[in-house]
Design a protein around this motif. Structure first.
Motif, PDB file in Angstrom:
ATOM      1  N   THR A  43       0.835  -1.209   0.000  1.00 32.97           N
ATOM      2  CA  THR A  43       0.000   0.000   0.000  1.00 32.97           C
ATOM      3  C   THR A  43       0.870   1.258   0.000  1.00 32.97           C
ATOM      4  OG1 THR A  43      -1.734  -1.156   1.201  1.00 32.97           O
ATOM      5  CG2 THR A  43      -1.822   1.239   1.272  1.00 32.97           C
ATOM      6  N   THR A 103       0.612   3.913  -2.934  1.00 35.10           N
ATOM      7  CA  THR A 103       0.092   5.244  -2.601  1.00 35.10           C
ATOM      8  C   THR A 103       1.134   6.317  -2.904  1.00 35.10           C
ATOM      9  OG1 THR A 103      -1.138   4.180  -0.823  1.00 35.10           O
ATOM     10  CG2 THR A 103      -1.118   6.579  -0.826  1.00 35.10           C
ATOM     11  N   ILE A 109       0.344   8.228   4.726  1.00 35.21           N
ATOM     12  CA  ILE A 109      -0.095   7.010   4.036  1.00 35.21           C
ATOM     13  C   ILE A 109      -0.812   6.079   5.012  1.00 35.21           C
ATOM     14  CG2 ILE A 109       0.712   4.887   2.905  1.00 35.21           C
ATOM     15  CD1 ILE A 109       2.889   6.583   1.572  1.00 35.21           C
ATOM     16  N   LEU A 165      -7.369   9.027  -5.720  1.00 38.29           N
ATOM     17  CA  LEU A 165      -6.487   8.343  -4.762  1.00 38.29           C
ATOM     18  C   LEU A 165      -7.088   7.010  -4.314  1.00 38.29           C
ATOM     19  CD1 LEU A 165      -3.799   8.715  -3.207  1.00 38.29           C
ATOM     20  CD2 LEU A 165      -5.159   9.555  -1.288  1.00 38.29           C
ATOM     21  N   ALA A 177      -5.751   3.621  -5.238  1.00 35.42           N
ATOM     22  CA  ALA A 177      -4.626   2.941  -4.571  1.00 35.42           C
ATOM     23  C   ALA A 177      -5.094   1.652  -3.896  1.00 35.42           C
ATOM     24  CB  ALA A 177      -3.991   3.871  -3.539  1.00 35.42           C
TER      25      ALA A 177
END
Ligand code: HEM
Length: 467
Positions: free
Chosen positions: A156, A160, A177, A275, A278
């Protein structure tokens, strides 16, 4: 597939309770519910969820009908109903959630689309590879020994970081994050409860509602903080502190310059909803690592390919063509775990699908995961077999049999970008680590707003000493 003169058949209905329909059973049994519903009712059935009614479609020819051939009749995503109810407060009027295909949607799509196409990909891949490099170098795997951990947070972080730079032209910090990932977790897992909550007025207390609002606010605040850092007035930019390798600006800058109507609310909606991409990307890459950990043969083949093509060096855009097996591993992971499990549409006019009347106003869902496991389409559908994506084995397959990115006009704008970034992360991970199962922790999928691992993807990770 349409035709009002043919004899119509009745639509079987999946319903358990008088008021709540199948919703309680679906919440309780999760993925098993869908498999059973498919076995009992076939490829096409009515799904009574109490708060909403849907027609579930589970064959590639249904995807062909709704998303391609008769797409004009299904240009509407269905408003804040069904599965969309919980996501809309987060994504607002971002491209992915604009309800109806109209001039506004088309303008937005034309602005965003080119940033993800081949030419743009070529120029951004080397930069992405550098970001991926930084974020895959220090996964816990002590020296030549091993470590056991959930790989999802590490994947992740890599995804991201790469995506945020592309979108915002600014770096996100580790704590940011983690805050975003925690909030996405809450939002994704709230989906079923959120559907129930959608039947209750917003001012009334409902379990989890407060947490959901806080998670949305957390994401919004974090994204706005990152965006503020790219403002020309921000001290980091004024002092010339920008990383010389980082492309100036980002997709949002391009959009703001090109589209005057993209006011503060528009920037917020687009920044947040893009976003959100992601999450499916991180899920599918993590699931690919899980599948490789359980298939030593496939892992060996993939590792041999990356070692042969690259030795230990970082991949560039030109190298990706020499890594077809890694690409096939990722495609097979997306078949077995398509994070966007379904796509929803509303019929504008009366229609007939596979002999079943679908009146105007009906919400239909194309069940991507069921299509990906359809025994009439795939040989040994539950089996992990990346080689099934080799050109010679794919030629006769239905064109809509593999649709993790959807299909047609509303298909994923970031399809090529996602395949490339996934391939890059898998390649770098295979160069640096060997993966094996974590004894006693078998990852499992759960159906939330996305299809996602229930409690992470725990693996045994060993750092490689060669090549
Ligand atoms: C493995 C990763 C991904 C998967 C499986 C995926 C899946 C999908 C699917 C199935 C759709 C179609 C939805 C529909 O027809 O209703 C879609 C649309 C979309 N996706 Fe993705 N996606 C991924 C990554 C991303 C990323 C990284 C981004 C953003 C940078 C993104 C942005 C979008 C947008 C904006 C749309 C809407 C396009 C439109 O409506 O015109 N996706 N995605």
């Amino acid at each position: 597939m349409t035709g009002s003169t043919t004899a119509h058949r009745a639509l079987p209905t999946a319903r358990t309770w008088p008021v709540l329909g199948c919703l309680p059973e679906l919440i309780r049994r999760n993925d098993a519910f869908w498999a059973d519903a498919h076995r009992t009712h076939g490829d096409l059935y009515r799904l009574d969820l109490g708060v909403t009614d849907l027609v579930a479609l589970g064959h590639p020819r249904h995807a062909q009908h709704v998303l391609l051939e008769n797409a004009d009749n299904y240009a509407d995503k269905g408003g804040p109903t069904g599965f969309r109810a919980t996501l809309l407060p987060l994504t607002g009027q971002g491209l992915s959630t604009i309800d109806v295909e109209d001039a506004h949607w088309k303008r937005r799509r034309d602005l965003i689309g080119p940033a993800f196409r081949h030419a743009a990909l070529k120029s951004m891949t080397d930069h992405m590879a550098r970001v991926v490099d930084d974020h895959t170098s220090s996964w816990p795997a002590t020296g030549t020994g091993t470590a056991r951990h959930d790989v999802v947070p590490y994947v992740t972080t890599a995804v991201t970081a790469a995506l945020a730079e592309l979108l915002y032209g600014a770096a996100v910090t580790g704590p940011e994050i983690r805050r975003i990932a925690r909030a996405f977790d809450q939002i994704m897992n709230y989906m079923w409860i959120g559907m129930l909550a959608s039947a209750v007025p917003p001012w009334m207390p409902f379990p989890g509602r407060g947490r959901q609002r806080r998670a949305i606010a957390d994401i919004e605040r974090t994204v706005l903080d990152v965006l503020a850092r790219r403002s020309p007035a921000h001290p980091a930019r004024e002092q010339g502190g920008a990383d010389p390798d980082r492309p100036e600006g980002g997709l949002l800058d391009i959009m703001t310059a090109a589209e005057r109507e993209l006011d503060a609310a528009g920037v917020r909606d687009e920044a947040v909803s893009l976003l959100l991409g992601a999450e499916p990307l991180a899920i599918s890459v993590s699931w690919a690592l899980h599948l490789l950990a359980r298939s030593p043969e496939a892992q060996r083949a993939a590792r041999e390919e990356v070692d042969r093509a690259l030795g230990g060096r970082r991949p560039s855009f030109e190298d990706l063509a020499a890594l077809p097996y890694v690409r096939m591993v990722f495609k097979e992971a997306l078949r077995l775990c398509p994070p966007t499990y379904w796509v929803q549409r509303r019929a504008a006019r009366d229609d007939v699908i596979d002999g079943v009347p679908v009146p105007a106003g009906t919400n239909v869902v194309v069940l991507i995961h069921r299509i990906h496991l359809h025994p009439g389409v795939w040989e040994r559908p539950d089996h992990f077999d990346p080689g099934r994506f080799a050109p010679e084995r794919s030629a006769d397959r239905h064109r809509q049999a593999w649709i993790p990115f959807g299909s047609g006009r509303r298909g994923c704008v970031a399809r090529e970008f996602s395949l490339t970034l996934g391939q890059l992360i898998l390649t770098r991970a295979l160069q640096r680590y060997a993966f094996a199962p974590h004894p006693g922790r078998t990852p499992a999928l759960t159906v939330a707003a996305n299809l996602r691992p229930r409690e992470g993807v725990w693996l045994t990770v060993r750092r490689r000493t060669t090549p």
